[in-house]
Enzyme design. Structure first.
Site: not given
Ligand SMILES: Cc1ncc(COP(=O)(O)O)c(C=O)c1O
Length: 408
Positions: A187, A246
């Site tokens: 990420s 998320k």
């Protein structure tokens, strides 16, 4: 004894190293994402969020909010205890079925966060496999590293996404039960693991695979099963781990795999057994988000479109966009103070919220802004961000590259 002095000293060290973290006081506004309110020292101010991990805006989706409200109204707020004490709340069972189906696995097990699922999941798995060797990617998330450490088993680190190095380690440990642990999408850089090649090696050397899809579930693959689904290798991975916090816009984490593996973790993992279960309303909301994203591709397509547009506009403006294969758009700064200052100026002068990414989240000298566009970041917001960034870059004396020439 002045105990506060110890804490003060510890905080002082963070200040000295320029990595003391400050969190803005923000209030999200359902139905208006990515617009939000910043409760600034001078009072409330409207801002635009550019670094949320509610990647698809599902945290405000009417189906998801509706499921949460409806379940809370019907079943109340808390779960009433650990699953050991209070039993399985029915919404959790439905959620686990939904997740097992998402990943094409026999079973899934939900934890209170993605962090906990990695920490207690990896530690438990490795303890249950006699003489287990863990092979771990060098850039794995802290939750995986903590799980590996807690397992107490031997581990070796392979260079990031380097399958030749992974094979070297596998070859050097023939016949040993081995767990390969990696992420599918990293990420901070936005790069993707070579999952098919990792599966080839795992099959060749009889290793087990554990893949963290936290930054990919909901967003990649025809049904949102993640990079493994997109790459057609989901069935070849033994354990998939993900988050509900998320792209699914809620809270919680999970692992999915064989029924025996899930039952063993359920029966042995302290981070599962000794903590209160997720509330039913959160489970129902997450189920609604997963169900929706299994059949709706609009969010995924629009998300990719926004990321591509953002990268193109920022690059054309001369900003140092770091190359990324995914929806993550990192902007190189390379200095902790100017990274933090850039974020302060964006917030104070332009109403744009981006959190600085400094050491230890990324190596020193690679400090950056990590921008995550959502399907709801319109063209005008992207243009406004580019203008604001250029102004901030000029204010701080950060280098802007020559603008690419227009095609002749
Ligand atoms: C790769 C990775 N795994 C796991 C987690 C933890 O997930 P959660 O936020 O659900 O605890 C994170 C958090 O950002 C992450 O980046």
């Amino acid at each position: 004894m002045d105990y506060n002095k110890f804490f003060d000293n510890a905080l002082g060290r963070l200040h000295d190293e320029r990595r003391y973290r400050v969190f803005a006081d923000l209030e999200r506004i359902a139905g208006r994402f990515p617009h939000a309110t910043w409760h600034s020292p001078k009072g409330p101010r409207p801002i635009v969020m550019w670094c949320s991990n509610d990647y698809l805006g599902m945290g405000q989706h009417p189906k998801v909010v509706g499921a949460m409200v409806e379940t809370a109204t019907r079943a109340g707020t808390g779960a009433g205890g650990t699953r050991n004490i209070a039993g399985n709340n029915h919404s959790l069972i439905q959620l686990e079925h939904e997740l097992a189906d998402l990943h094409g696995k026999e079973a899934a097990l939900v934890f209170t966060s993605g962090y906990v699922s990695n920490q207690t999941g990896i530690a438990t798995l490795a303890k249950l496999i006699p003489n287990c060797l863990i092979l771990s990617d060098a850039l794995n998330h802290n939750s995986m590293i903590e799980g590996i450490r807690q397992s107490g088993t031997q581990y070796l680190v392979f260079r990031h996404n380097d399958v030749a190095h992974l094979e070297e380690l596998l070859r050097a440990n023939p016949g040993r039960p081995t767990l390969i642990v990696c992420e599918s999408l990293y990420s901070m850089d936005g790069d993707v693991a070579p999952l098919a090649k990792i599966c080839d090696l795992a099959e060749r050397y009889s290793a087990m695979t554990y893949v963290d899809e936290v930054h990919a579930v909901g967003m990649y693959g025809p049904r949102g099963g993640g990079i493994a689904e997109r790459d057609g290798v989901m069935h070849r991975i033994d354990i998939l781990e993900g988050t509900l916090a998320k792209a699914f816009g809620c809270l919680g984490g999970y692992i999915a795999g064989s029924a025996k593996m899930v039952d063993a973790v359920r029966s042995y993992a302290p981070g599962f057994i000794f903590t209160t279960a997720l509330p039913p309303a959160i489970c129902s909301a997450a189920t609604a988000a997963i169900k929706h994203l299994k059949s709706s591709s609009w969010e995924r397509e629009r998300h990719q479109d926004r990321a591509a547009r953002l990268k193109a506009i920022l690059t054309a403006a001369g900003l140092p966009v770091m190359s990324s294969d995914t929806h993550i758009v990192p902007l190189f700064v390379g200095d902790p103070e100017r990274c933090k200052k850039a974020c302060d100026l964006l917030l104070e002068q332009h109403g744009i919220y981006i959190q600085p990414i400094n050491y230890p989240t990324v190596p020193k000298g690679t400090e950056r802004l990590r921008i995550t566009p959502s399907p709801y970041h319109e063209d005008a917001l992207i243009d406004g961000l580019a203008d604001a960034l250029v102004q901030v870059w000029e204010q701080l004396g950060l280098p802007l590259h020559a603008k690419p020439l227009a095609a002749e």
